[in-house]
Design a protein around this motif. Sequence first.
Motif, short mmCIF file in Angstrom:
data_model
loop_
_atom_site.label_atom_id
_atom_site.label_comp_id
_atom_site.label_asym_id
_atom_site.label_seq_id
_atom_site.Cartn_x
_atom_site.Cartn_y
_atom_site.Cartn_z
N ARG A 73 0.80 -1.23 0.00
CA ARG A 73 0.00 0.00 0.00
C ARG A 73 0.83 1.27 0.00
O ARG A 73 0.29 2.35 -0.28
N VAL A 74 2.13 1.17 0.30
CA VAL A 74 3.00 2.35 0.32
C VAL A 74 3.92 2.35 -0.89
O VAL A 74 3.92 3.29 -1.69
N VAL A 75 4.72 1.31 -1.03
CA VAL A 75 5.70 1.24 -2.11
C VAL A 75 5.07 1.44 -3.49
O VAL A 75 5.62 2.18 -4.32
N PRO A 76 3.92 0.82 -3.80
CA PRO A 76 3.34 1.01 -5.14
C PRO A 76 2.91 2.44 -5.45
O PRO A 76 2.62 2.75 -6.61
N ASN A 77 2.87 3.30 -4.43
CA ASN A 77 2.48 4.70 -4.64
C ASN A 77 3.70 5.62 -4.76
O ASN A 77 3.69 6.74 -4.26
N GLY A 78 4.74 5.12 -5.42
CA GLY A 78 5.87 5.97 -5.77
C GLY A 78 6.99 6.01 -4.75
O GLY A 78 7.87 6.88 -4.84
N ILE A 79 7.00 5.09 -3.78
CA ILE A 79 8.04 5.08 -2.76
C ILE A 79 9.09 4.01 -3.09
O ILE A 79 8.77 2.82 -3.18
N TYR A 80 10.32 4.44 -3.28
CA TYR A 80 11.44 3.55 -3.63
C TYR A 80 11.98 2.93 -2.36
O TYR A 80 12.49 3.64 -1.48
N PRO A 81 11.88 1.60 -2.20
CA PRO A 81 12.35 0.97 -0.95
C PRO A 81 13.88 0.89 -0.91
O PRO A 81 14.50 0.38 -1.83
N ILE A 82 14.46 1.42 0.15
CA ILE A 82 15.91 1.46 0.31
C ILE A 82 16.33 0.46 1.37
O ILE A 82 15.88 0.50 2.51
N ARG A 83 17.22 -0.46 0.98
CA ARG A 83 17.71 -1.49 1.90
C ARG A 83 19.23 -1.49 1.99
O ARG A 83 19.80 -1.85 3.02
N TYR A 84 19.89 -1.13 0.89
CA TYR A 84 21.34 -1.22 0.80
C TYR A 84 21.93 0.10 0.32
O TYR A 84 21.23 0.93 -0.27
N ALA A 85 23.21 0.27 0.55
CA ALA A 85 23.88 1.50 0.13
C ALA A 85 23.77 1.70 -1.37
O ALA A 85 23.63 2.83 -1.85
N GLU A 86 23.82 0.61 -2.14
CA GLU A 86 23.69 0.72 -3.60
C GLU A 86 22.33 1.31 -3.97
O GLU A 86 22.23 2.13 -4.89
N GLU A 87 21.31 0.88 -3.28
CA GLU A 87 19.96 1.39 -3.56
C GLU A 87 19.83 2.85 -3.16
O GLU A 87 19.12 3.62 -3.81
N LEU A 88 20.51 3.23 -2.09
CA LEU A 88 20.53 4.63 -1.68
C LEU A 88 21.11 5.50 -2.79
O LEU A 88 20.56 6.56 -3.13
N GLU A 89 22.23 5.06 -3.36
CA GLU A 89 22.87 5.82 -4.43
C GLU A 89 21.96 5.87 -5.67
O GLU A 89 21.82 6.92 -6.30
N GLU A 94 18.16 8.92 -9.22
CA GLU A 94 16.88 8.96 -9.91
C GLU A 94 15.94 10.05 -9.37
O GLU A 94 14.92 10.36 -10.00
N GLY A 95 16.27 10.61 -8.21
CA GLY A 95 15.46 11.69 -7.65
C GLY A 95 14.09 11.28 -7.16
O GLY A 95 13.17 12.10 -7.06
N LYS A 96 13.93 10.03 -6.83
CA LYS A 96 12.62 9.53 -6.39
C LYS A 96 12.42 9.79 -4.90
O LYS A 96 13.33 10.19 -4.18
N GLN A 97 11.19 9.52 -4.43
CA GLN A 97 10.92 9.49 -3.00
C GLN A 97 11.27 8.10 -2.50
O GLN A 97 10.96 7.09 -3.14
N GLY A 98 11.94 8.04 -1.35
CA GLY A 98 12.40 6.77 -0.83
C GLY A 98 11.81 6.45 0.52
O GLY A 98 11.36 7.33 1.26
N GLY A 99 11.83 5.16 0.85
CA GLY A 99 11.34 4.70 2.14
C GLY A 99 12.31 3.75 2.80
O GLY A 99 12.99 2.97 2.14
N LEU A 100 12.39 3.85 4.12
CA LEU A 100 13.17 2.92 4.95
C LEU A 100 12.22 2.28 5.96
O LEU A 100 11.30 2.95 6.45
N LEU A 101 12.45 1.03 6.28
CA LEU A 101 11.66 0.35 7.30
C LEU A 101 12.41 0.29 8.62
O LEU A 101 13.59 -0.05 8.66
N ALA A 102 11.69 0.60 9.70
CA ALA A 102 12.24 0.52 11.05
C ALA A 102 11.30 -0.29 11.92
O ALA A 102 10.08 -0.27 11.72
N LEU A 103 11.85 -0.99 12.88
CA LEU A 103 11.04 -1.70 13.88
C LEU A 103 11.15 -0.94 15.19
O LEU A 103 12.24 -0.77 15.72
#
Length: 321
Positions: A73-89, A94-103
């Motif tokens: 429900r979040v990622v499909p609405n334009g949020i780029y999921p970031i897990r690794y440093a490569e994905e951060l770069e 790409e200038g997208k909006q990104g998301g990180l997951l925290a517990l």
Amino acid sequence: MKMKVADFHCDALSKMRIHPEMDFTADDRLDVSAKRMVQGNVKLQCFAIFLSKQLGTPNMGHILDQIDVYNARVVPNGIYPIRYAEELEQWEQEGKQGGLLALEGADGLEGNLHYLQVCFELGVRLLGITWNHANWAADGILEQRNGGFTLKGVQLVELSHQLEMILDVSHLSQKGFWELVELSEAARRPFIASHSNAYAVCDHVRNLHDEQIQAIIRMNGRIGVTFVPWFVQKGGTPSSRHLLPHIEHICALGGEHHIMFGSDFDGIEEHLSDLDHCGRYLDWAEMLLKHYPERLVRGWLYDNAVRFLRTWLPKTSKRFN
């Protein structure tokens, strides 16, 4: 040019889990939505998995439910999921909006360290060890005995360091904080306080004492100045300008390059009078620019947080694609 924003704490996932009809795209009941992130130029949002009492006894199933909310429900609405440093770069390029997951709180892991590994594989990159009360790993800040880590809790910290999970001390007891300082310095991995202010400015138990702020600065961690009204000022109707003494106090202790923001949007029912959802971030940026140099404001809004992630997110993964 609009300033970019990184926010290190919101509870939109928990709210959406409790209210399945909420649409992340543009639901005005959400402080953080896709629409409001665009409005506030929030380029990076940390989404906390908070196991509300409304969900019942915390368990791994509840954690998985909120990861599903994020992915479906979040990622499909334009949020780029970031897990690794490569994905951060890649995300920055790409200038997208990104998301990180925290517990937020290890309660739902049920004392099973394998579940932490499962969470890591599913993209969780930050771990707040407790919420306000005691769990199987450590005491929270409201636990009157002020205990530290259990033996299993120490193992949780050690595994987190091995996985390169970022640890978060907001909500952790005082004794737990100082035990984690020792464990983290030994591992040479800093930690963060994702949503806490300065106790010297507002003496709420959830805020950080000067010695704690200095410890985080010394290890090159980060402090997410938060918008929770009762952490900002006791009584009255605080506005964003009442955050300035917290910022200035942390800076006076040497932390100008260690400040970021962790709003706690969607985790609070009361808000600062002029900062009530993430779409207001650019107004907040304009107010900061009236008082501070642009380089500092850019750091607090975005650069300090992203520089930390660039250093401490896992660098590579065999499963990276």
